[in-house]
Design an enzyme around this catalytic site. Structure first.
Site, PDB file in Angstrom:
ATOM      1  N   THR A  49      45.370  73.305  12.208  1.00 34.41           N
ATOM      2  CA  THR A  49      46.403  73.869  11.348  1.00 34.41           C
ATOM      3  C   THR A  49      47.129  72.289  11.019  1.00 34.41           C
ATOM      4  O   THR A  49      46.788  71.290  11.344  1.00 34.41           O
ATOM      5  CB  THR A  49      47.598  74.514  12.195  1.00 34.41           C
ATOM      6  OG1 THR A  49      48.041  73.726  13.171  1.00 34.41           O
ATOM      7  CG2 THR A  49      46.747  75.642  13.028  1.00 34.41           C
ATOM      8  N   CYS A  50      48.301  72.669  10.512  1.00 38.63           N
ATOM      9  CA  CYS A  50      49.058  71.462  10.008  1.00 38.63           C
ATOM     10  C   CYS A  50      49.602  70.704  11.223  1.00 38.63           C
ATOM     11  O   CYS A  50      49.730  69.299  11.027  1.00 38.63           O
ATOM     12  CB  CYS A  50      50.071  71.904   8.859  1.00 38.63           C
ATOM     13  SG  CYS A  50      51.346  72.770   9.501  1.00 38.63           S
ATOM     14  N   ARG A  52      48.105  70.810  14.252  1.00 35.92           N
ATOM     15  CA  ARG A  52      47.012  70.402  15.631  1.00 35.92           C
ATOM     16  C   ARG A  52      45.476  70.493  15.126  1.00 35.92           C
ATOM     17  O   ARG A  52      45.163  71.506  14.265  1.00 35.92           O
ATOM     18  CB  ARG A  52      47.372  71.430  16.803  1.00 35.92           C
ATOM     19  CG  ARG A  52      46.962  72.828  16.549  1.00 35.92           C
ATOM     20  CD  ARG A  52      47.298  73.819  17.751  1.00 35.92           C
ATOM     21  NE  ARG A  52      48.887  73.717  17.987  1.00 35.92           N
ATOM     22  CZ  ARG A  52      49.459  73.060  19.024  1.00 35.92           C
ATOM     23  NH1 ARG A  52      48.558  72.568  19.713  1.00 35.92           N
ATOM     24  NH2 ARG A  52      50.750  73.161  19.142  1.00 35.92           N
ATOM     25  N   SER A 105      54.355  74.596  20.100  1.00 35.46           N
ATOM     26  CA  SER A 105      54.474  74.706  18.298  1.00 35.46           C
ATOM     27  C   SER A 105      55.665  73.744  18.025  1.00 35.46           C
ATOM     28  O   SER A 105      56.783  73.384  18.947  1.00 35.46           O
ATOM     29  CB  SER A 105      54.775  75.870  17.975  1.00 35.46           C
ATOM     30  OG  SER A 105      53.977  76.704  17.875  1.00 35.46           O
ATOM     31  N   GLN A 116      47.130  82.283  13.321  1.00 39.11           N
ATOM     32  CA  GLN A 116      46.201  81.127  13.193  1.00 39.11           C
ATOM     33  C   GLN A 116      45.080  81.050  14.195  1.00 39.11           C
ATOM     34  O   GLN A 116      43.890  80.755  14.219  1.00 39.11           O
ATOM     35  CB  GLN A 116      47.010  79.759  13.044  1.00 39.11           C
ATOM     36  CG  GLN A 116      47.728  79.716  11.864  1.00 39.11           C
ATOM     37  CD  GLN A 116      48.663  78.493  11.918  1.00 39.11           C
ATOM     38  OE1 GLN A 116      49.276  78.308  12.998  1.00 39.11           O
ATOM     39  NE2 GLN A 116      49.178  77.851  10.859  1.00 39.11           N
ATOM     40  N   GLY A 187      50.322  79.956  -0.135  1.00 40.11           N
ATOM     41  CA  GLY A 187      49.909  80.687   1.120  1.00 40.11           C
ATOM     42  C   GLY A 187      51.006  81.166   1.710  1.00 40.11           C
ATOM     43  O   GLY A 187      52.173  81.191   1.438  1.00 40.11           O
TER      44      GLY A 187
END
Length: 417
Positions: A49-50, A52, A105, A116, A187
């Protein structure tokens, strides 16, 4: 075979490092296959993800996964090592529970991460790299995340990344309602941002996306219009706020493009919010005097403000997770006894078959059925207790007491029998 989690995230690595090791969604299935085929890894899933990039895997050689990770992204392992973490077994289980529950997070308690993680599991299933252990791990993970969200206030008072983007824009422009906003991408994150900015009723909303169908649907929801992605450069000067989040491996908005836009705007300021990893906007843009460029790491400073009110919920969530980790590890330990249980059952069945065959031969000879059944039961009993009896007879003085207790527990005996 041991479980491990390996990776880096917003706690350990800046966006300049994270973007180097992000996996493109369309290449994840192939990457998983390469990992399992090329190394000692037996099961694997990848979460990218952005915030991790993490590998969850089962192996006896965790270093193989680290080597593959660096090789795949063509980055020297010694350059990545300062930012990498590797969690073995218990810590790996706890980590994935915390990640899916929103405790790890950038925005504590945000719900998007669970979706995700589920996407990562679907990719692993498609790649055929999700074995029994990881399948069970993720099923427990989803159950834990649901329990945390339903029994604690972890999601209350959450300041989202989208809300933070609006807040930062208001630092530069007093009223978003007087500004023109361009969203690049269509998205989930852009949809959330569009909802927050749309609530401020800006002068104009435009969606630029590679596929027009998604852009048109999003624009219709918020009363905006659509711009082809390849026309962003020529239209950029007409927007005061630009929010970008795509899956592009290379920047979409370059330094020269922004310089030309500023010149056309006569250097009126622009707010640019880059939520993508890898970044959509070249980092050098931040050096321009009339541009206020924010990345996901900058937005983290804003969302931290809502953390204090959720501290008690975090404590409650951590307690739930610790208890569920113990439960999963008990299941994992029980998996280690499966081969022994199977061998024991096979051994007992072989003894049974031998006695049944012997009894059938005697019956065929005309022997008394009652005596044959008695002989079968005695023979089976003697063979089944032969092992434990021999174990007790052969035990030395130091082991005898423990042996007696063990046999009593195995056969549910009582000391007074």
């Amino acid at each position: 075979m041991q479980l491990f989690a390996l990776g880096l995230n917003h706690h350990t690595a800046p966006v300049s490092i994270r973007e180097q090791v992000a996996f493109q969604p369309e290449r994840l299935v192939q990457a998983l296959g390469d990992l399992v085929r090329a190394k000692s890894v037996k099961e694997a899933a990848i979460l990218s993800t952005c915030n991790r990039t993490e590998l969850y895997f089962a192996t006896e050689q965790p270093q193989d996964a680290a080597d593959w990770f660096a090789e795949y992204h063509r980055v020297a392992l010694h350059d990545l090592s300062p930012y990498l973490y590797t969690f073995p077994q218990r810590d790996a289980v706890r980590h994935v529970f915390r990640v899916a529950s929103g405790l790890d997070s950038m925005v504590i308690g945000e719900p998007q991460i669970l979706g995700q993680v589920k996407d990562a599991v679907r990719q692993a299933e498609q790649a055929g790299t999700l074995g029994t252990t990881l399948h069970k791990l993720f099923q427990r993970t989803f159950s834990v995340a649901k329990e945390v969200r339903s029994t604690t206030a972890i999601g209350a008072n959450t300041v989202s990344m989208a809300a933070a983007a609006v807040h930062l824009s208001e630092r530069i422009f007093e009223r978003v309602s007087e500004q023109r906003v361009l969203f690049v991408g269509a998205g989930e994150m852009i949809e959330l941002c569009a909802a927050h900015f749309g609530g401020e009723q800006p002068k104009k909303i435009t969606i630029a996306n590679r596929t027009p169908t998604r852009a048109e649907a999003l624009a219709a929801r918020f009363g905006g219009d659509v711009l082809p992605l390849d026309r962003v450069g020529e239209a950029l000067s007409g927007y005061d706020i630009v929010v970008s989040c795509t899956g592009s491996p290379l920047p979409i908005i370059g330094l020269g493009m922004v310089e030309r836009a500023l010149k056309a705007r006569r250097h009126r300021p622009m707010v640019m919010v880059d939520l993508a990893v890898p970044r959509d906007i070249e980092a050098e843009v931040a050096a321009l005097g009339d541009v206020f460029l924010y990345t996901v790491d900058d937005l983290a400073k804003v969302v931290d403000s809502g953390l204090e009110s959720r501290q008690q919920a975090v404590v409650e969530a951590e307690n739930i997770i610790d208890a569920r980790v113990d439960g999963f590890l008990q299941w994992l330990d029980s998996r280690g006894s499966v081969p022994t249980i199977r061998a024991l059952r096979q051994h007992a069945d072989e003894l049974r078959q031998a006695e049944v065959e012997r009894a059938l031969r005697l019956l065929a000879k005309g022997e008394d059925p009652h005596k044959v059944i008695e002989a079968l039961s005695h023979g089976l009993t003697n063979k089944l207790i032969h092992g434990p009896t021999r174990f007790l007879n052969d035990a030395d003085a130091d082991q005898h007491g423990h042996g007696v207790e063990l046999v009593q527990r195995l056969f549910n005996l009582h000391k007074d029998h």
